[in-house]
Design an enzyme around this catalytic site. Structure first.
Site, mmCIF file in Angstrom:
data_model
loop_
_atom_site.group_PDB
_atom_site.id
_atom_site.type_symbol
_atom_site.label_atom_id
_atom_site.label_comp_id
_atom_site.label_asym_id
_atom_site.label_seq_id
_atom_site.Cartn_x
_atom_site.Cartn_y
_atom_site.Cartn_z
ATOM 1 N N GLY A 167 0.792 -1.295 -0.171
ATOM 2 C CA GLY A 167 0.092 0.084 0.186
ATOM 3 C C GLY A 167 0.914 1.214 -0.018
ATOM 4 O O GLY A 167 2.029 1.448 -0.591
ATOM 5 N N THR A 172 4.377 1.098 1.846
ATOM 6 C CA THR A 172 5.114 0.372 1.138
ATOM 7 C C THR A 172 5.699 1.076 -0.347
ATOM 8 O O THR A 172 6.764 0.908 -0.539
ATOM 9 C CB THR A 172 4.392 -0.945 0.589
ATOM 10 O OG1 THR A 172 3.947 -1.479 1.695
ATOM 11 C CG2 THR A 172 5.389 -1.872 -0.263
ATOM 12 N N ILE A 187 3.320 -3.236 -7.768
ATOM 13 C CA ILE A 187 2.152 -3.430 -8.440
ATOM 14 C C ILE A 187 1.091 -2.759 -7.437
ATOM 15 O O ILE A 187 1.227 -2.833 -5.993
ATOM 16 C CB ILE A 187 1.661 -4.819 -8.371
ATOM 17 C CG1 ILE A 187 2.823 -5.596 -9.460
ATOM 18 C CG2 ILE A 187 0.497 -5.532 -8.887
ATOM 19 C CD1 ILE A 187 2.548 -7.086 -9.457
ATOM 20 N N ASP A 188 -0.043 -2.162 -7.935
ATOM 21 C CA ASP A 188 -0.986 -1.357 -7.244
ATOM 22 C C ASP A 188 -1.776 -2.176 -6.128
ATOM 23 O O ASP A 188 -2.094 -3.179 -6.567
ATOM 24 C CB ASP A 188 -1.977 -0.852 -8.195
ATOM 25 C CG ASP A 188 -3.370 -1.127 -7.966
ATOM 26 O OD1 ASP A 188 -3.719 -1.996 -8.833
ATOM 27 O OD2 ASP A 188 -3.942 -0.631 -7.065
ATOM 28 N N MET A 206 -13.479 -0.836 7.604
ATOM 29 C CA MET A 206 -12.170 -0.617 7.341
ATOM 30 C C MET A 206 -11.716 0.505 6.218
ATOM 31 O O MET A 206 -12.844 0.797 5.687
ATOM 32 C CB MET A 206 -11.269 -1.889 7.178
ATOM 33 C CG MET A 206 -10.790 -2.481 8.093
ATOM 34 S SD MET A 206 -9.749 -3.985 7.685
ATOM 35 C CE MET A 206 -8.891 -4.294 9.085
ATOM 36 N N HIS A 263 -8.985 2.762 7.065
ATOM 37 C CA HIS A 263 -8.018 3.863 7.543
ATOM 38 C C HIS A 263 -8.657 5.274 7.477
ATOM 39 O O HIS A 263 -9.696 5.444 7.808
ATOM 40 C CB HIS A 263 -6.614 3.714 6.998
ATOM 41 C CG HIS A 263 -5.447 4.188 7.932
ATOM 42 N ND1 HIS A 263 -5.733 4.243 9.351
ATOM 43 C CD2 HIS A 263 -4.587 5.076 7.685
ATOM 44 C CE1 HIS A 263 -4.706 4.795 9.806
ATOM 45 N NE2 HIS A 263 -4.136 5.580 8.932
ATOM 46 N N GLU A 272 -14.012 3.483 9.761
ATOM 47 C CA GLU A 272 -13.371 3.265 10.899
ATOM 48 C C GLU A 272 -12.474 4.699 11.150
ATOM 49 O O GLU A 272 -12.223 5.025 12.315
ATOM 50 C CB GLU A 272 -12.077 2.192 11.189
ATOM 51 C CG GLU A 272 -11.217 2.354 9.927
ATOM 52 C CD GLU A 272 -10.356 1.333 9.942
ATOM 53 O OE1 GLU A 272 -10.298 0.161 10.684
ATOM 54 O OE2 GLU A 272 -9.240 1.183 9.013
ATOM 55 N N ARG A 310 -10.063 -8.105 5.142
ATOM 56 C CA ARG A 310 -8.960 -8.561 4.327
ATOM 57 C C ARG A 310 -8.729 -9.983 4.137
ATOM 58 O O ARG A 310 -7.819 -10.274 3.585
ATOM 59 C CB ARG A 310 -7.678 -7.851 4.824
ATOM 60 C CG ARG A 310 -7.747 -6.125 5.088
ATOM 61 C CD ARG A 310 -6.507 -5.695 5.276
ATOM 62 N NE ARG A 310 -5.546 -6.437 5.990
ATOM 63 C CZ ARG A 310 -4.647 -5.882 6.937
ATOM 64 N NH1 ARG A 310 -4.801 -4.801 7.183
ATOM 65 N NH2 ARG A 310 -3.774 -6.500 7.608
HETATM 66 O O1 F6P Z 1 -4.592 -0.124 5.272
HETATM 67 C C1 F6P Z 1 -5.298 -1.254 5.164
HETATM 68 C C2 F6P Z 1 -5.890 -1.572 6.387
HETATM 69 O O2 F6P Z 1 -6.721 -2.889 6.535
HETATM 70 C C3 F6P Z 1 -6.811 -0.314 7.107
HETATM 71 O O3 F6P Z 1 -8.029 -0.423 6.428
HETATM 72 C C4 F6P Z 1 -6.870 -0.554 8.721
HETATM 73 O O4 F6P Z 1 -6.976 0.543 9.254
HETATM 74 C C5 F6P Z 1 -5.344 -1.109 8.808
HETATM 75 O O5 F6P Z 1 -4.912 -1.504 7.309
HETATM 76 C C6 F6P Z 1 -5.290 -2.294 9.873
HETATM 77 O O6 F6P Z 1 -3.794 -2.327 9.954
HETATM 78 P P1 F6P Z 1 -3.238 -3.713 10.896
HETATM 79 O O7 F6P Z 1 -3.572 -4.904 9.982
HETATM 80 O O8 F6P Z 1 -2.055 -3.463 10.928
HETATM 81 O O9 F6P Z 1 -4.153 -3.758 11.930
#
Ligand code: F6P
Length: 346
Positions: free
Chosen positions: A104, A107, A124-125, A167, A169, A220, A273
């Site tokens: 992301g 990175t 890669i995106d 999620m 961020h 969030e 995720r």
């Molecule tokens: O940046 C991607 C992400 O999934 C965000 O949506 C979320 O705030 C963060 O990562 C969570 O991070 P970690 O996996 O380090 O808890």
């Protein structure tokens, strides 16, 4: 693979590897374990065709991942090791032609730093800037939407207010899309600070129209109008004394206190995720991987492979590094959502 994982990382790696193996016989691919840590500490393994077999549908990353904040990259580790120098040394020791980096925003910042240090980089995106779409996004939308779908029936039975925290961020794309797909009545995203009284008005209006329940999709990173006005320092101070697990619980508390309604919070968290990448992401990540492989074969380095106006494109890394793409509050999708009667609490 570095930073937070997402679905279809393996599909993207497979896309790169298959393209290279199919085009050349003498390709050697090394996989660094746990993101940049693997490159810093020389933890890697040689990967052959069989490593990429059967991973198209597999979530996560076969190489593991880790977070390493950009700020820390430039600082020595606890044993005084210069991380950037260590990465360069390992790169040269293995006589690599190039590094393929998937991750992301953070990175990409490090990828750009390594490029500036003279290494051949191809990313890669999975970041947002410079691309209309990132792989993993559709899969995450599916999971968040399913969470909202599942809440619908129980919400209807009990006539409560439900908050599903999504999620993303500081960015609201996932919440906006999952919220619309799941038929949320209120969508709160960081890009559109909310007024809690407007949120409550929206809930009451629904109630007055005879709806027994209200569903809120809350990012969030959602922020109130008052908090958005605070300086960075003031906001940090507020967070130091924050007693809620996350913003959704604060919103729930305010709604309950101000309206007397029963509120419940659901946080699907990292499930968004996880799991199998959806078919769209499998195809999309494979295409991005394949294009990255093509650029490597041509010796074109220093780019992120992304997606713009329905085309796979290469974007110079320096244009991507350190930038964040956010929801435009004036964009047509937001306007359309509002016309559908969705409240953004603004
Ligand atoms: O940046 C991607 C992400 O999934 C965000 O949506 C979320 O705030 C963060 O990562 C969570 O991070 P970690 O996996 O380090 O808890």
């Amino acid at each position: 693979t570095s930073g937070g994982d997402c679905q279809a990382l393996n599909a993207a790696m497979r896309g790169v590897a298959k393209t290279l193996f199919n085009a050349k016989e003498d390709v050697e691919i090394y996989g660094f374990l746990d993101g940049y840590k693997g490159l810093i500490y020389g933890k890697f393994r040689m990967l052959t065709g069989s490593d990429f077999s059967g991973i198209l549908t597999k979530g996560g990353t076969i190489l593991g991942s880790s977070r390493m904040p950009f700020k820390l990259m430039r600082e020595p580790d606890e044993n005084g090791l210069n991380k950037v120098e260590a990465m360069k040394q390992n790169y040269h020791k293995l006589q690599l032609d190039c590094l393929v980096i998937l991750g992301g925003n953070g990175t990409h910042k490090t990828a750009n730093l390594l490029k500036e240090e003279g290494l051949n980089i191809k990313t890669i995106d999975n970041a947002l800037w410079g691309t209309d779409m990132t792989f993993g996004f559709q899969s995450a939308v599916n999971i968040a939407t399913e969470a909202i779908d599942n809440i619908h029936t129980t919400a209807a039975s009990h006539g409560r207010v439900f908050i599903i925290e999504v999620m993303g961020h500081k960015v609201g794309f996932l919440t906006l899309n999952a919220g619309m797909a799941g038929g949320a009545d209120v969508i709160l995203i960081p890009e559109i600070p909310y007024d809690i009284n407007k949120v409550i008005d929206a809930i009451k209006e629904r109630h007055d129209r005879g709806s027994r329940f209200t569903i809120l999709a809350v990012a969030e990173g959602a922020i109130s109008k008052e908090d958005a006005k605070l300086s960075k320092k003031e906001y940090k101070k507020k967070l130091e004394n924050y007693t809620y697990p996350s913003v959704s619980y604060e919103i729930a508390d305010q709604i309950a206190k101000k309206s007397g309604m029963e509120v419940r919070v659901t946080v699907p968290g990292h499930t968004q995720r996880g799991g199998t990448p959806c078919p769209y992401d499998r195809v999309f990540a494979s295409r991005l991987g394949s294009e990255a492989g093509k650029l490597i074969l041509k010796g074109e380095y220093g780019f992120m492979v992304g997606y713009k106006n329905r085309e796979i494109v290469k974007v110079p890394l320096e244009e991507v590094a350190g930038k964040l793409k956010m929801v435009d509050p004036g964009s047509s999708i937001v306007k359309e959502a509002k016309m559908l009667g969705i409240s953004f609490g603004d």
